[in-house]
Scaffold this active site. Structure first.
Site, PDB file in Angstrom:
ATOM      1  N   GLU A 107       0.846  -1.194   0.000  1.00 35.80           N
ATOM      2  CA  GLU A 107       0.000   0.000   0.000  1.00 35.80           C
ATOM      3  C   GLU A 107       0.877   1.238   0.000  1.00 35.80           C
ATOM      4  O   GLU A 107       1.937   1.283   0.652  1.00 35.80           O
ATOM      5  CB  GLU A 107      -0.911  -0.003   1.227  1.00 35.80           C
ATOM      6  CG  GLU A 107      -1.933   1.124   1.262  1.00 35.80           C
ATOM      7  CD  GLU A 107      -2.943   0.933   2.385  1.00 35.80           C
ATOM      8  OE1 GLU A 107      -3.438  -0.210   2.543  1.00 35.80           O
ATOM      9  OE2 GLU A 107      -3.230   1.897   3.107  1.00 35.80           O
ATOM     10  N   ASP A 109       0.243   5.369   0.544  1.00 43.04           N
ATOM     11  CA  ASP A 109      -0.817   6.242   1.051  1.00 43.04           C
ATOM     12  C   ASP A 109      -0.483   7.722   1.019  1.00 43.04           C
ATOM     13  O   ASP A 109       0.598   8.135   1.450  1.00 43.04           O
ATOM     14  CB  ASP A 109      -1.112   5.927   2.535  1.00 43.04           C
ATOM     15  CG  ASP A 109      -1.662   4.541   2.767  1.00 43.04           C
ATOM     16  OD1 ASP A 109      -2.245   3.971   1.845  1.00 43.04           O
ATOM     17  OD2 ASP A 109      -1.513   4.047   3.900  1.00 43.04           O
ATOM     18  N   GLU A 111      -2.661  10.646   2.968  1.00 39.49           N
ATOM     19  CA  GLU A 111      -3.806  10.927   3.834  1.00 39.49           C
ATOM     20  C   GLU A 111      -3.732  12.399   4.240  1.00 39.49           C
ATOM     21  O   GLU A 111      -2.749  12.835   4.843  1.00 39.49           O
ATOM     22  CB  GLU A 111      -3.800  10.031   5.073  1.00 39.49           C
ATOM     23  CG  GLU A 111      -4.062   8.567   4.752  1.00 39.49           C
ATOM     24  CD  GLU A 111      -3.986   7.687   5.982  1.00 39.49           C
ATOM     25  OE1 GLU A 111      -4.948   6.941   6.233  1.00 39.49           O
ATOM     26  OE2 GLU A 111      -2.953   7.743   6.685  1.00 39.49           O
ATOM     27  N   GLN A 124      -0.145  13.064   5.489  1.00 34.99           N
ATOM     28  CA  GLN A 124       0.586  11.908   5.998  1.00 34.99           C
ATOM     29  C   GLN A 124       0.793  10.916   4.874  1.00 34.99           C
ATOM     30  O   GLN A 124      -0.153  10.594   4.143  1.00 34.99           O
ATOM     31  CB  GLN A 124      -0.187  11.250   7.136  1.00 34.99           C
ATOM     32  CG  GLN A 124       0.434   9.948   7.633  1.00 34.99           C
ATOM     33  CD  GLN A 124      -0.244   9.419   8.892  1.00 34.99           C
ATOM     34  OE1 GLN A 124      -0.040   9.945   9.976  1.00 34.99           O
ATOM     35  NE2 GLN A 124      -1.052   8.370   8.739  1.00 34.99           N
ATOM     36  N   THR A 125       2.013  10.428   4.725  1.00 36.49           N
ATOM     37  CA  THR A 125       2.285   9.351   3.775  1.00 36.49           C
ATOM     38  C   THR A 125       2.684   8.106   4.551  1.00 36.49           C
ATOM     39  O   THR A 125       3.210   8.189   5.657  1.00 36.49           O
ATOM     40  CB  THR A 125       3.409   9.734   2.795  1.00 36.49           C
ATOM     41  OG1 THR A 125       4.598  10.061   3.526  1.00 36.49           O
ATOM     42  CG2 THR A 125       2.999  10.916   1.929  1.00 36.49           C
ATOM     43  N   ASN A 126       2.406   6.960   3.946  1.00 31.27           N
ATOM     44  CA  ASN A 126       2.770   5.691   4.564  1.00 31.27           C
ATOM     45  C   ASN A 126       3.066   4.687   3.454  1.00 31.27           C
ATOM     46  O   ASN A 126       2.531   4.801   2.340  1.00 31.27           O
ATOM     47  CB  ASN A 126       1.650   5.172   5.462  1.00 31.27           C
ATOM     48  CG  ASN A 126       2.129   4.153   6.489  1.00 31.27           C
ATOM     49  OD1 ASN A 126       3.293   3.758   6.504  1.00 31.27           O
ATOM     50  ND2 ASN A 126       1.225   3.697   7.338  1.00 31.27           N
ATOM     51  N   ASP A 134       3.403   0.977   9.181  1.00 30.88           N
ATOM     52  CA  ASP A 134       3.924   1.801  10.280  1.00 30.88           C
ATOM     53  C   ASP A 134       5.143   2.605   9.862  1.00 30.88           C
ATOM     54  O   ASP A 134       6.101   2.770  10.616  1.00 30.88           O
ATOM     55  CB  ASP A 134       4.261   0.934  11.498  1.00 30.88           C
ATOM     56  CG  ASP A 134       3.036   0.209  12.044  1.00 30.88           C
ATOM     57  OD1 ASP A 134       1.942   0.801  11.996  1.00 30.88           O
ATOM     58  OD2 ASP A 134       3.178  -0.944  12.487  1.00 30.88           O
ATOM     59  N   ARG A 135       5.089   3.147   8.647  1.00 33.48           N
ATOM     60  CA  ARG A 135       6.197   3.967   8.140  1.00 33.48           C
ATOM     61  C   ARG A 135       5.690   5.383   7.841  1.00 33.48           C
ATOM     62  O   ARG A 135       5.894   5.933   6.766  1.00 33.48           O
ATOM     63  CB  ARG A 135       6.784   3.336   6.871  1.00 33.48           C
ATOM     64  CG  ARG A 135       7.414   1.963   7.068  1.00 33.48           C
ATOM     65  CD  ARG A 135       8.006   1.468   5.760  1.00 33.48           C
ATOM     66  NE  ARG A 135       8.801   0.264   5.927  1.00 33.48           N
ATOM     67  CZ  ARG A 135       8.367  -0.964   5.652  1.00 33.48           C
ATOM     68  NH1 ARG A 135       7.116  -1.140   5.209  1.00 33.48           N
ATOM     69  NH2 ARG A 135       9.157  -2.015   5.806  1.00 33.48           N
ATOM     70  N   ASP A 200     -10.822  10.434  16.033  1.00 34.07           N
ATOM     71  CA  ASP A 200     -10.119   9.796  17.147  1.00 34.07           C
ATOM     72  C   ASP A 200      -8.600   9.894  17.003  1.00 34.07           C
ATOM     73  O   ASP A 200      -7.867   9.607  17.951  1.00 34.07           O
ATOM     74  CB  ASP A 200     -10.556   8.332  17.285  1.00 34.07           C
ATOM     75  CG  ASP A 200     -10.300   7.515  16.021  1.00 34.07           C
ATOM     76  OD1 ASP A 200     -10.319   8.111  14.919  1.00 34.07           O
ATOM     77  OD2 ASP A 200     -10.116   6.289  16.129  1.00 34.07           O
ATOM     78  N   TRP A 201      -8.102  10.323  15.794  1.00 37.84           N
ATOM     79  CA  TRP A 201      -6.653  10.414  15.605  1.00 37.84           C
ATOM     80  C   TRP A 201      -6.200  11.470  14.602  1.00 37.84           C
ATOM     81  O   TRP A 201      -5.046  11.898  14.624  1.00 37.84           O
ATOM     82  CB  TRP A 201      -6.091   9.066  15.144  1.00 37.84           C
ATOM     83  CG  TRP A 201      -6.542   8.662  13.756  1.00 37.84           C
ATOM     84  CD1 TRP A 201      -7.668   7.974  13.443  1.00 37.84           C
ATOM     85  CD2 TRP A 201      -5.890   8.941  12.514  1.00 37.84           C
ATOM     86  NE1 TRP A 201      -7.767   7.790  12.078  1.00 37.84           N
ATOM     87  CE2 TRP A 201      -6.684   8.369  11.487  1.00 37.84           C
ATOM     88  CE3 TRP A 201      -4.714   9.587  12.174  1.00 37.84           C
ATOM     89  CZ2 TRP A 201      -6.350   8.457  10.142  1.00 37.84           C
ATOM     90  CZ3 TRP A 201      -4.362   9.679  10.822  1.00 37.84           C
ATOM     91  CH2 TRP A 201      -5.182   9.112   9.823  1.00 37.84           C
ATOM     92  N   ARG A 279       8.873   4.919  19.492  1.00 37.52           N
ATOM     93  CA  ARG A 279       8.289   3.792  18.755  1.00 37.52           C
ATOM     94  C   ARG A 279       9.362   2.818  18.295  1.00 37.52           C
ATOM     95  O   ARG A 279       9.140   1.608  18.274  1.00 37.52           O
ATOM     96  CB  ARG A 279       7.509   4.300  17.534  1.00 37.52           C
ATOM     97  CG  ARG A 279       6.198   4.985  17.839  1.00 37.52           C
ATOM     98  CD  ARG A 279       5.547   5.472  16.555  1.00 37.52           C
ATOM     99  NE  ARG A 279       5.121   4.376  15.692  1.00 37.52           N
ATOM    100  CZ  ARG A 279       4.755   4.537  14.421  1.00 37.52           C
ATOM    101  NH1 ARG A 279       4.796   5.736  13.856  1.00 37.52           N
ATOM    102  NH2 ARG A 279       4.357   3.495  13.702  1.00 37.52           N
TER     103      ARG A 279
END
Length: 291
Positions: A107, A109, A111, A124-126, A134-135, A200-201, A279
């Site tokens: 994937e 992303d 966002e 936000q990219t992932n 989780d990147r 929520d986030w 993290r």
């Protein structure tokens, strides 16, 4: 006067085959429904300008989403998007590619995280590779993305994935398979987009909740552009070194692109998982390998 000769039958056949190949690889959709379909809440997606643009709607009843009819293996996808204006806190507008597989999905992303009026919009990219995500990286955009359309693109080849905003690179994920680091290269991915509520986030880690008195919320899309290898499609396409995105100039950033990329990272990056020691006490291997 020159005379016209009737083309040889084999030449005609060759031309037809070549034309079909280039249409499948290079073809661009003229309207939304030509290459996309609604996947979630048809009543909340409205076609504009004869299908050349669309409006996504989020209200207390539902968000919405759409996806490409085909999946693609390498290439470039881009869309022009005008994001939710005003008080958009708690909303997320997403544009991403996804292999749509359960356990080992790939994937890529974008966002776009809504904000309180006057605060910068965050993108936000992932990257998920072989099921591992989780990147996250986050960048504050240097313009108002709700005031006008801007181009957001993902270029994906055997050597790297580049996320760009108006042709300015904001994220690079290199292929470091030789060092044992997963890279998305074997699973075709569809193109997806959604507008949804995630208070929520989404805004300040969930501290800023969505203000439903401002609903409905609208995002606009146009100029859908997919240049890649469709699956199902010609089996040789994804390995064809002649595809423009596999060219020498796309194996790494140009000097000008690298300069712009450094500018974004120095002036607008607000979060990078590579430096988040809470993290990741041990730096992730792709971060050590370098961008």
């Amino acid at each position: 006067m020159a005379t016209l000769r009737k083309p040889n039958g084999l030449i005609l056949l060759f031309c037809v085959i070549v034309s079909c190949f280039f249409f499948q690889v290079w073809g661009r959709p003229a309207t939304f429904l030509e290459d996309f379909m609604v996947t979630w809440s048809d009543s909340h997606i409205r076609q504009l300008e004869g299908g050349r643009a669309i409006q996504l709607v989020l209200d207390q009843n539902s968000g919405c989403g759409f996806a490409s009819k085909k999946k693609y293996l390498f290439g470039r996808v881009s869309m022009k998007i005008k994001l939710v204006p005003g008080d958009s806190a708690g909303t997320v507008t997403a544009f991403y590619m996804n292999s749509d597989t359960d356990n080992i999905r790939d994937e890529l992303d974008f966002e776009f995280l809504g904000n309180r009026t006057g605060q910068p919009y965050t993108v936000q990219t992932n990257v998920y590779a072989h099921g591992k995500g989780d990147r996250e990286q986050r960048v504050n955009l240097w313009f108002d993305p709700a005031a006008d359309f801007h181009t957001y693109s993902i270029m994906w080849n055997h050597g790297q994935v580049v996320f760009s905003v108006d042709d300015v690179p904001i994220r690079v994920y290199k292929n470091h398979e030789a060092k044992g680091i997963p890279f998305p290269k074997s699973q075709p991915m569809g193109v997806f987009s959604t507008l949804w509520e995630a208070d929520d986030w989404a805004t300040r880690g969930g501290l800023e909740k969505i203000n439903w008195s401002k609903a409905p919320f609208y995002a606009y899309y146009k100029d859908f552009d997919i240049e890649g290898c469709p699956v199902p499609g010609p089996s040789f396409c994804a390995t064809n070194a002649a595809n423009w995105w596999e060219g020498a100039s796309y194996k790494s950033l140009s000097a000008e692109q690298a300069r712009r990329y450094s500018w974004v990272r120095m002036n607008h990056m607000i979060y990078d998982y590579c430096t988040d020691k809470s993290r990741y006490p041990v730096t992730p291997p792709e971060c050590v390998a370098g961008i």
